[in-house]
Write a protein that holds these residues in place. Structure first.
Motif, mmCIF file in Angstrom:
data_model
loop_
_atom_site.group_PDB
_atom_site.id
_atom_site.type_symbol
_atom_site.label_atom_id
_atom_site.label_comp_id
_atom_site.label_asym_id
_atom_site.label_seq_id
_atom_site.Cartn_x
_atom_site.Cartn_y
_atom_site.Cartn_z
ATOM 1 N N MET A 65 5.033 -11.056 1.981
ATOM 2 C CA MET A 65 3.725 -10.417 1.952
ATOM 3 C C MET A 65 3.270 -9.993 3.348
ATOM 4 O O MET A 65 2.572 -8.993 3.504
ATOM 5 C CB MET A 65 2.686 -11.348 1.323
ATOM 6 N N GLY A 66 3.676 -10.731 4.357
ATOM 7 C CA GLY A 66 3.368 -10.317 5.728
ATOM 8 C C GLY A 66 4.057 -9.007 6.068
ATOM 9 O O GLY A 66 3.456 -8.109 6.686
ATOM 10 N N ILE A 67 5.307 -8.876 5.651
ATOM 11 C CA ILE A 67 6.049 -7.635 5.882
ATOM 12 C C ILE A 67 5.438 -6.493 5.076
ATOM 13 O O ILE A 67 5.301 -5.362 5.562
ATOM 14 C CB ILE A 67 7.538 -7.840 5.516
ATOM 15 N N MET A 68 5.027 -6.793 3.828
ATOM 16 C CA MET A 68 4.386 -5.773 3.001
ATOM 17 C C MET A 68 3.054 -5.340 3.612
ATOM 18 O O MET A 68 2.692 -4.153 3.568
ATOM 19 C CB MET A 68 4.155 -6.308 1.587
ATOM 20 N N LYS A 69 2.327 -6.282 4.185
ATOM 21 C CA LYS A 69 1.049 -5.940 4.808
ATOM 22 C C LYS A 69 1.263 -4.952 5.944
ATOM 23 O O LYS A 69 0.505 -3.976 6.084
ATOM 24 C CB LYS A 69 0.358 -7.204 5.327
ATOM 25 N N ASP A 70 2.296 -5.178 6.757
ATOM 26 C CA ASP A 70 2.599 -4.254 7.845
ATOM 27 C C ASP A 70 2.913 -2.862 7.294
ATOM 28 O O ASP A 70 2.476 -1.846 7.847
ATOM 29 C CB ASP A 70 3.785 -4.762 8.668
ATOM 30 N N ALA A 71 3.689 -2.818 6.190
ATOM 31 C CA ALA A 71 4.057 -1.529 5.602
ATOM 32 C C ALA A 71 2.833 -0.812 5.038
ATOM 33 O O ALA A 71 2.678 0.409 5.202
ATOM 34 C CB ALA A 71 5.106 -1.738 4.505
ATOM 35 N N LEU A 72 1.960 -1.559 4.368
ATOM 36 C CA LEU A 72 0.773 -0.951 3.768
ATOM 37 C C LEU A 72 -0.260 -0.533 4.814
ATOM 38 O O LEU A 72 -1.099 0.335 4.553
ATOM 39 C CB LEU A 72 0.138 -1.930 2.780
ATOM 40 N N ALA A 73 -0.205 -1.165 5.974
ATOM 41 C CA ALA A 73 -1.141 -0.824 7.042
ATOM 42 C C ALA A 73 -0.660 0.347 7.890
ATOM 43 O O ALA A 73 -1.407 0.843 8.735
ATOM 44 C CB ALA A 73 -1.369 -2.043 7.942
ATOM 45 N N SER A 74 0.558 0.809 7.651
ATOM 46 C CA SER A 74 1.116 1.898 8.459
ATOM 47 C C SER A 74 0.429 3.222 8.120
ATOM 48 O O SER A 74 -0.084 3.402 7.010
ATOM 49 C CB SER A 74 2.624 2.023 8.222
ATOM 50 N N PRO A 75 0.393 4.163 9.067
ATOM 51 C CA PRO A 75 -0.245 5.463 8.812
ATOM 52 C C PRO A 75 0.333 6.194 7.609
ATOM 53 O O PRO A 75 -0.383 6.919 6.913
ATOM 54 C CB PRO A 75 0.016 6.230 10.114
ATOM 55 N N SER A 76 1.626 6.000 7.342
ATOM 56 C CA SER A 76 2.257 6.708 6.225
ATOM 57 C C SER A 76 1.676 6.290 4.877
ATOM 58 O O SER A 76 1.762 7.028 3.896
ATOM 59 C CB SER A 76 3.769 6.465 6.229
ATOM 60 N N ALA A 77 1.086 5.087 4.816
ATOM 61 C CA ALA A 77 0.509 4.575 3.564
ATOM 62 C C ALA A 77 -1.012 4.729 3.526
ATOM 63 O O ALA A 77 -1.673 4.090 2.709
ATOM 64 C CB ALA A 77 0.895 3.114 3.366
ATOM 65 N N ALA A 78 -1.548 5.584 4.380
ATOM 66 C CA ALA A 78 -3.006 5.743 4.453
ATOM 67 C C ALA A 78 -3.596 6.214 3.131
ATOM 68 O O ALA A 78 -4.716 5.842 2.763
ATOM 69 C CB ALA A 78 -3.371 6.713 5.572
ATOM 70 N N LYS A 79 -2.837 7.056 2.402
ATOM 71 C CA LYS A 79 -3.339 7.582 1.119
ATOM 72 C C LYS A 79 -2.907 6.733 -0.065
ATOM 73 O O LYS A 79 -3.262 7.030 -1.206
ATOM 74 C CB LYS A 79 -2.859 9.020 0.917
ATOM 75 N N GLY A 80 -2.115 5.676 0.196
ATOM 76 C CA GLY A 80 -1.657 4.808 -0.883
ATOM 77 C C GLY A 80 -0.170 4.589 -0.832
ATOM 78 O O GLY A 80 0.511 4.972 0.129
ATOM 79 N N ALA A 81 0.363 3.994 -1.892
ATOM 80 C CA ALA A 81 1.803 3.706 -1.950
ATOM 81 C C ALA A 81 2.175 3.321 -3.377
ATOM 82 O O ALA A 81 1.351 2.854 -4.156
ATOM 83 C CB ALA A 81 2.160 2.568 -0.995
ATOM 84 N N ILE A 82 3.450 3.526 -3.679
ATOM 85 C CA ILE A 82 4.038 3.059 -4.926
ATOM 86 C C ILE A 82 4.849 1.823 -4.578
ATOM 87 O O ILE A 82 5.755 1.890 -3.743
ATOM 88 C CB ILE A 82 4.943 4.129 -5.565
ATOM 89 N N LEU A 83 4.539 0.685 -5.202
ATOM 90 C CA LEU A 83 5.153 -0.587 -4.830
ATOM 91 C C LEU A 83 6.199 -0.992 -5.865
ATOM 92 O O LEU A 83 5.863 -1.273 -7.023
ATOM 93 C CB LEU A 83 4.085 -1.669 -4.690
ATOM 94 N N ASP A 84 7.452 -1.026 -5.446
ATOM 95 C CA ASP A 84 8.579 -1.296 -6.339
ATOM 96 C C ASP A 84 9.223 -2.632 -5.984
ATOM 97 O O ASP A 84 9.699 -2.819 -4.873
ATOM 98 C CB ASP A 84 9.607 -0.162 -6.211
ATOM 99 N N GLY A 85 9.218 -3.559 -6.945
ATOM 100 C CA GLY A 85 9.854 -4.852 -6.710
ATOM 101 C C GLY A 85 9.023 -5.806 -5.879
ATOM 102 O O GLY A 85 9.501 -6.867 -5.477
ATOM 103 N N VAL A 86 7.771 -5.448 -5.639
ATOM 104 C CA VAL A 86 6.901 -6.283 -4.808
ATOM 105 C C VAL A 86 6.370 -7.475 -5.605
ATOM 106 O O VAL A 86 6.210 -8.571 -5.080
ATOM 107 C CB VAL A 86 5.736 -5.446 -4.243
ATOM 108 N N VAL A 87 6.096 -7.246 -6.885
ATOM 109 C CA VAL A 87 5.528 -8.297 -7.730
ATOM 110 C C VAL A 87 6.502 -8.644 -8.847
ATOM 111 O O VAL A 87 6.798 -7.816 -9.712
ATOM 112 C CB VAL A 87 4.184 -7.849 -8.336
ATOM 113 N N ARG A 88 7.029 -9.868 -8.803
ATOM 114 C CA ARG A 88 7.904 -10.364 -9.862
ATOM 115 C C ARG A 88 7.383 -11.672 -10.463
ATOM 116 O O ARG A 88 7.835 -12.080 -11.514
ATOM 117 C CB ARG A 88 9.328 -10.577 -9.333
ATOM 118 N N THR A 89 6.464 -12.332 -9.771
ATOM 119 C CA THR A 89 5.919 -13.614 -10.216
ATOM 120 C C THR A 89 4.407 -13.615 -10.001
ATOM 121 O O THR A 89 3.871 -12.786 -9.246
ATOM 122 C CB THR A 89 6.532 -14.784 -9.425
#
Length: 213
Positions: A65-89
């Protein structure tokens, strides 16, 4: 727009996720991709993940989740993101919810791809995968060459694409995902179900219609 993809292995969520990301002009963020990038780049969280993998342990959810937070905070994700395989449990669902809240972002939809198990076994048992780029192919045989991405690889059939292995993976998926669906329902998420049977174009049309695009 932030959308979580759910669905059994082989349901086509990765491919449809890429199409959806292109349609919305947002990145598709896959756990495996950002994890490998963090390890490759030697980030502090990447080093923690590598240490766990070197010990033969699962990478802790907190590190992922720390790594995902960095990815979601990046400028490329400013408008959103499609999250694949992030939630399994359910702990991962809760962790993602907290991560989004810490970034001032919200989850717009959970996209659940549904497909009959027998159809899934038929589909996956005919799949081959490039040993270099990891791209899946259907209707091609092991031993054929793959030249995607400027590299030459060889198509192989993974052991987990054998019928018995597929059914075991489906059981694991059901055991893990049913509680996740219940968790999102309890927390009022916008759950969008899509029939994943059909051509890529047919499933894409259903997906976009279900999302009101």
């Amino acid at each position: 727009m932030i959308i979580v993809l759910l669905g059994p292995p082989g349901a086509g969520k990765g491919t449809q996720g890429e199409r959806l990301a292109a349609r919305l002009d947002v990145p598709k963020i896959a756990t495996g991709d950002v994890l490998r990038a963090a390890v490759r780049d030697g980030t502090p969280l990447g080093l923690e993940a590598k240490a766990a993998m070197d010990r033969g342990d699962l990478v802790p959810d907190a590190v992922i989740m720390g790594i995902m937070k960095d990815a979601l905070a990046s400028p490329s994700a400013a408008k959103g993101a499609i999250l694949d395989g992030v939630v399994r449990t359910t702990p991962q669902a809760d962790g993602l919810s907290q991560t989004l809240a810490s970034l001032g972002k919200t989850l717009d939809a959970v996209l659940l791809f549904e497909i009959d198990e027998d159809e899934l076994v038929r589909r996956l048992s005919g799949r081959t995968t490039c040993d270099v780029c990891q791209r899946p192919f259907f209707g091609r045989q092991p031993g054929e060459a793959c030249e995607e991405g400027g590299q030459t690889g060889t198509l192989v059939r993974r052991k987990d694409d054998e019928p018995e292995a597929i059914r075991k993976r489906m059981q694991v998926y059901r055991d893990q995902t049913a509680p996740v669906i219940d968790w999102y329902a309890h927390h009022g998420a916008n759950m969008v179900r899509v029939d994943a049977l059909g051509s890529l174009e047919e499933v894409e049309a259903r997906m976009q219609s279900a999302l009101g695009l």
